[in-house]
Design an enzyme around this catalytic site. Structure first.
Site, short mmCIF file in Angstrom:
data_model
loop_
_atom_site.label_atom_id
_atom_site.label_comp_id
_atom_site.label_asym_id
_atom_site.label_seq_id
_atom_site.Cartn_x
_atom_site.Cartn_y
_atom_site.Cartn_z
N GLY A 158 61.59 -6.46 85.38
CA GLY A 158 62.32 -5.53 86.23
C GLY A 158 63.81 -5.72 86.03
CB CYS A 166 66.09 -12.79 89.78
SG CYS A 166 67.36 -11.53 89.65
CG LEU A 167 65.91 -11.07 83.60
CD1 LEU A 167 65.96 -9.70 82.91
CD2 LEU A 167 65.63 -12.15 82.58
CG HIS A 200 68.81 -6.77 91.97
ND1 HIS A 200 69.65 -7.84 91.87
CD2 HIS A 200 67.64 -7.18 91.43
CE1 HIS A 200 69.03 -8.86 91.30
NE2 HIS A 200 67.79 -8.48 91.02
CG HIS A 210 63.16 -8.79 92.80
ND1 HIS A 210 63.15 -10.17 92.93
CD2 HIS A 210 64.12 -8.53 91.86
CE1 HIS A 210 64.04 -10.70 92.12
NE2 HIS A 210 64.65 -9.71 91.45
CD GLU A 211 64.19 -5.40 89.66
OE1 GLU A 211 65.42 -5.32 89.58
OE2 GLU A 211 63.55 -6.40 89.26
CD GLN A 267 68.89 -7.65 87.72
OE1 GLN A 267 68.04 -6.79 87.77
NE2 GLN A 267 68.61 -8.92 87.47
C1 Y12 Z 1 57.89 -10.90 90.92
C2 Y12 Z 1 58.50 -11.46 89.87
C3 Y12 Z 1 59.69 -10.93 89.39
C4 Y12 Z 1 60.27 -9.82 89.97
C5 Y12 Z 1 61.56 -9.19 89.53
C6 Y12 Z 1 61.82 -9.09 88.08
N1 Y12 Z 1 62.15 -10.38 87.56
C7 Y12 Z 1 62.21 -10.66 86.24
O1 Y12 Z 1 62.02 -9.79 85.43
C8 Y12 Z 1 62.54 -12.06 85.87
C9 Y12 Z 1 62.55 -12.44 84.62
C10 Y12 Z 1 62.92 -13.78 84.16
C11 Y12 Z 1 62.83 -14.06 82.81
C12 Y12 Z 1 63.22 -15.30 82.32
O2 Y12 Z 1 63.20 -15.56 80.96
C13 Y12 Z 1 62.08 -16.06 80.34
O3 Y12 Z 1 61.06 -16.29 80.95
C14 Y12 Z 1 62.17 -16.25 78.86
C15 Y12 Z 1 63.68 -16.27 83.18
O4 Y12 Z 1 63.96 -17.53 82.66
C16 Y12 Z 1 65.26 -17.92 82.50
O5 Y12 Z 1 66.16 -17.22 82.86
C17 Y12 Z 1 65.52 -19.26 81.89
C18 Y12 Z 1 63.79 -15.99 84.53
C19 Y12 Z 1 63.43 -14.74 85.02
C20 Y12 Z 1 59.66 -9.31 91.06
C21 Y12 Z 1 58.50 -9.84 91.48
CO CO Z 2 66.33 -9.61 90.14
#
Ligand code: Y12
Ligand code: CO
Length: 172
Positions: A45, A95-96, A141, A137-138, A50
């Site tokens: 997401g 969250c990124l 933001h 969640h989004e 962001q």
């Molecule tokens: C449940 C879970 C997540 C959401 C919102 C959207 N969140 C994400 O897309 C988070 C992504 C994310 C990716 C990462 O990178 C890797 O895994 C390679 C990460 O790791 C680092 O930053 C080191 C952290 C988050 C809503 C509901």
């Molecule tokens: Co986020």
């Protein structure tokens, strides 16, 4: 084009986003860049803020049963509003914009939302489970909030401690 993702504690993440008025080529380019950025960074997401753009646009792309993110499942969401919600669900979120931290957050279990697609068509839909959680969640933001603001007092303390430790390690 892959854009830079801004991270906590960047103050811009607190800025409320504004509604999109024109469903034009500029919006399509923004959505395309958001998609490229989200996939490149392994996200499921992403909200426009962001990548430092304070507009009410968000994307969600959950992996399918084979753990693949197929573009045909991409949800492009413009100017969303939650019009109904019920129940509660606890889900571990990440969250990124808050790298390396994951924790449980309580949200509505079911939501009904209205929003627009990239062409300005109005959509009314219901979401639950992970899709409902990701949507909320989004949407946070877009209002200038991060999931860490929804943590319990003790979990927030844990986050602050881990974040300070990471900052100290970076300075060494
Ligand atoms: C449940 C879970 C997540 C959401 C919102 C959207 N969140 C994400 O897309 C988070 C992504 C994310 C990716 C990462 O990178 C890797 O895994 C390679 C990460 O790791 C680092 O930053 C080191 C952290 C988050 C809503 C509901
Ligand atoms: Co986020």
């Amino acid at each position: 084009m892959i854009r830079e993702i801004i991270t906590y504690p960047n103050k811009k993440l607190k800025e409320p986003s504004k509604d999109i008025k024109k469903f034009d080529k500029e919006l399509h380019l923004l959505l395309d860049d958001m998609y490229e950025t989200m996939v490149a960074k392994n996200g499921i997401g992403l909200a426009a803020i962001q990548i430092a753009i304070p507009l009410n646009a968000l994307l969600i792309l959950l992996p399918d049963e084979n753990d693949e993110q197929k573009k045909e499942n991409l949800l492009e969401v413009i100017n969303p509003k939650i019009i109904n919600q019920k129940g509660s669900i606890i889900y571990q979120e990440g969250c990124l914009s808050v790298p390396d931290y994951y924790d449980d957050v309580k949200r509505a279990e079911w939501i009904e939302v209205e929003y627009y697609d990239r062409f300005g068509n109005k959509i009314v839909k219901e979401y639950d489970e992970l899709l409902g959680v990701a949507f909320q969640h989004e949407m946070d933001h877009l209002k200038g909030h991060l999931f860490i603001e929804r943590l319990s007092y003790l979990k927030r303390k844990k986050f602050d401690k881990e974040w300070k430790k990471k900052e100290r390690a970076k300075k060494k």
